[in-house]
Design an enzyme around this catalytic site. Sequence first.
Site, PDB file in Angstrom:
ATOM      1  N   GLU A  85      33.595  39.904  44.571  1.00 33.64           N
ATOM      2  CA  GLU A  85      34.015  39.688  45.969  1.00 33.64           C
ATOM      3  C   GLU A  85      32.835  39.920  46.910  1.00 33.64           C
ATOM      4  O   GLU A  85      32.237  41.005  46.920  1.00 33.64           O
ATOM      5  CB  GLU A  85      35.186  40.620  46.312  1.00 33.64           C
ATOM      6  CG  GLU A  85      35.822  40.262  47.641  1.00 33.64           C
ATOM      7  CD  GLU A  85      37.072  41.094  47.943  1.00 33.64           C
ATOM      8  OE1 GLU A  85      37.795  41.456  47.002  1.00 33.64           O
ATOM      9  OE2 GLU A  85      37.302  41.361  49.140  1.00 33.64           O
ATOM     10  N   LYS A 279      44.257  48.477  47.695  1.00 33.24           N
ATOM     11  CA  LYS A 279      43.465  47.424  47.021  1.00 33.24           C
ATOM     12  C   LYS A 279      42.021  47.502  47.492  1.00 33.24           C
ATOM     13  O   LYS A 279      41.071  47.356  46.718  1.00 33.24           O
ATOM     14  CB  LYS A 279      44.077  46.051  47.324  1.00 33.24           C
ATOM     15  CG  LYS A 279      43.434  44.890  46.581  1.00 33.24           C
ATOM     16  CD  LYS A 279      42.234  44.295  47.263  1.00 33.24           C
ATOM     17  CE  LYS A 279      41.667  43.132  46.487  1.00 33.24           C
ATOM     18  NZ  LYS A 279      40.410  42.616  47.023  1.00 33.24           N
ATOM     19  N   ASP A 295      37.269  51.778  31.565  1.00 32.42           N
ATOM     20  CA  ASP A 295      38.423  50.899  31.416  1.00 32.42           C
ATOM     21  C   ASP A 295      39.135  50.758  32.774  1.00 32.42           C
ATOM     22  O   ASP A 295      39.897  51.633  33.177  1.00 32.42           O
ATOM     23  CB  ASP A 295      39.341  51.526  30.357  1.00 32.42           C
ATOM     24  CG  ASP A 295      40.581  50.708  30.077  1.00 32.42           C
ATOM     25  OD1 ASP A 295      40.937  49.846  30.895  1.00 32.42           O
ATOM     26  OD2 ASP A 295      41.215  50.952  29.039  1.00 32.42           O
ATOM     27  N   HIS A 392      33.787  39.443  56.649  1.00 33.49           N
ATOM     28  CA  HIS A 392      34.224  38.856  55.383  1.00 33.49           C
ATOM     29  C   HIS A 392      33.700  37.432  55.237  1.00 33.49           C
ATOM     30  O   HIS A 392      33.118  37.064  54.223  1.00 33.49           O
ATOM     31  CB  HIS A 392      35.755  38.817  55.424  1.00 33.49           C
ATOM     32  CG  HIS A 392      36.392  39.111  54.124  1.00 33.49           C
ATOM     33  ND1 HIS A 392      36.430  40.368  53.590  1.00 33.49           N
ATOM     34  CD2 HIS A 392      37.015  38.305  53.234  1.00 33.49           C
ATOM     35  CE1 HIS A 392      37.060  40.329  52.432  1.00 33.49           C
ATOM     36  NE2 HIS A 392      37.413  39.085  52.199  1.00 33.49           N
TER      37      HIS A 392
HETATM   38  C1  MEV Z   1      39.928  42.883  50.802  1.00 34.25           C
HETATM   39  O1  MEV Z   1      39.452  42.732  49.492  1.00 34.25           O
HETATM   40  C2  MEV Z   1      40.327  44.309  51.053  1.00 34.25           C
HETATM   41  C3  MEV Z   1      40.949  44.588  52.418  1.00 34.25           C
HETATM   42  O2  MEV Z   1      42.097  43.732  52.600  1.00 34.25           O
HETATM   43  C4  MEV Z   1      41.384  46.023  52.399  1.00 34.25           C
HETATM   44  C5  MEV Z   1      42.218  46.453  53.601  1.00 34.25           C
HETATM   45  O3  MEV Z   1      42.919  45.606  54.183  1.00 34.25           O
HETATM   46  O4  MEV Z   1      42.182  47.653  53.891  1.00 34.25           O
HETATM   47  C6  MEV Z   1      40.022  44.274  53.533  1.00 34.25           C
END
Ligand code: MEV
Length: 440
Positions: A85, A279, A295, A392
């Site tokens: 990513e 995430k 792992d 991003h």
């Molecule tokens: C993207 O990989 C992760 C985010 O969505 C985490 C978040 O929203 O805190 C930017």
Amino acid sequence: MSKGVSGFSKWTKSEKIRWIAEQYFADPNEGISIIERYWHADTTVQRLHDEFIENTITNYYLPFGVAPNFMINGQLLTIPMAIEESSVVAAASKSAKFWLERGGFQTEILKTLKSGQVHFTYSGDFLHLKQYFDFIQPELKKSIGAITSSMDKRGGGLQSIELIDKTEKLEHYYQLHATFDTVDAMGANFINSCLEKFAAVFKDSWTTFNPSQAEKYPVDVVMSILSNYAPECLVRASVSCPVSKLEVKGMSAQEFASKFCRAVRIAEVEPYRAVTHNKGIMNGVDAVVLATGNDFRAVEAGVHAYASRSGQYSSLTHAKIENGQFTFWMDIPLALGTVGGLTQLHPLVRLALEMLQNPDAKQLMSITAVAGLAQNFGAIGSLVTTGIQQGHMKMHLLNIANQLGADQKEKKQLVEHFKTDVVTPNAVRSVLQNIRNLDQ
Ligand code: MEV
């Protein structure tokens, strides 16, 4: 009905590739050429990869990046990260720099125990079973002596073994619940070997301990396996500084701090947000787990279970402002190893560990937790200020350009152009078209 393929694993690599190509690819030769392009030129390295798993036909590369400037408990580290990513390493590096100037990250190892269970069925009297367990316990401990001797020497090994009655959840269901300290090893094979030994001894000795009961009510072992739920293998990572030091562009430090805490509170109470929030933490955690040959599926499963331990899925991180001091922290279960498994086998893993100054498992837990906390700090920082898309999409620009077949010169021009403009796939396409028209 179509027939499956038999004896596949025994075929040679080229037989497998030819078969796959002919079965599934519109252009078999093109498919074969892509597969072969990712073979490693060094046959020793390739053989290593071939032997990691069954039916290897090629290698699947991920970028191996580094995030410098991580001050962790006073030690300055560069963290290796394996991830696809685009914005993750950039965000980690930015957070690391931010906190380097504000005292760095602190960590504390809260616990280091892992567990496993022998799950079994028994329909007799619990009292008989309990008497038997009390009698056989020393024998169970002795039975794993050969497996645990070197772990014992390193200061680890079996810590406890308990008989647990689970019949309220499932009829006739009991378990032997064992906890282990596996020191610097992740320890999955070690734990599973111990559990299988317990299972065999526990089942067999029951017949000699109480033959009449055992005939009527045998101990029927269903399975013996470690648990990837590791709430007792826990590390805390934190950052803290005066609120006044949290200056960011376009917002007062006070406003940033309270919006940040509010965003964390939302993730604490709202599962829809908590999943995405966590995430983002795992973006950092998984990248280090992968780079260091651990792992990531085990870590992912354990972390999300931990995030649900109250009965509702919730944020792993927390934030507070007290007496003008901002503190942001996370407790996270990380069952990691720095010996065994891939750690000595994969040259890049060895290199990643060397870059981290050959940490022991506790230090690796700390570093990995910090990578997760830094990632979350970066994500929330962007979300409550500029929004996530600006950074991003900037990082995604080269992926879009590559997809559109831009050459190096065109990519440079695109990067220059999008220093000020918002990146969208359509905008990139149209700017690239303009560049190409001008060049004609
Ligand atoms: C993207 O990989 C992760 C985010 O969505 C985490 C978040 O929203 O805190 C930017």
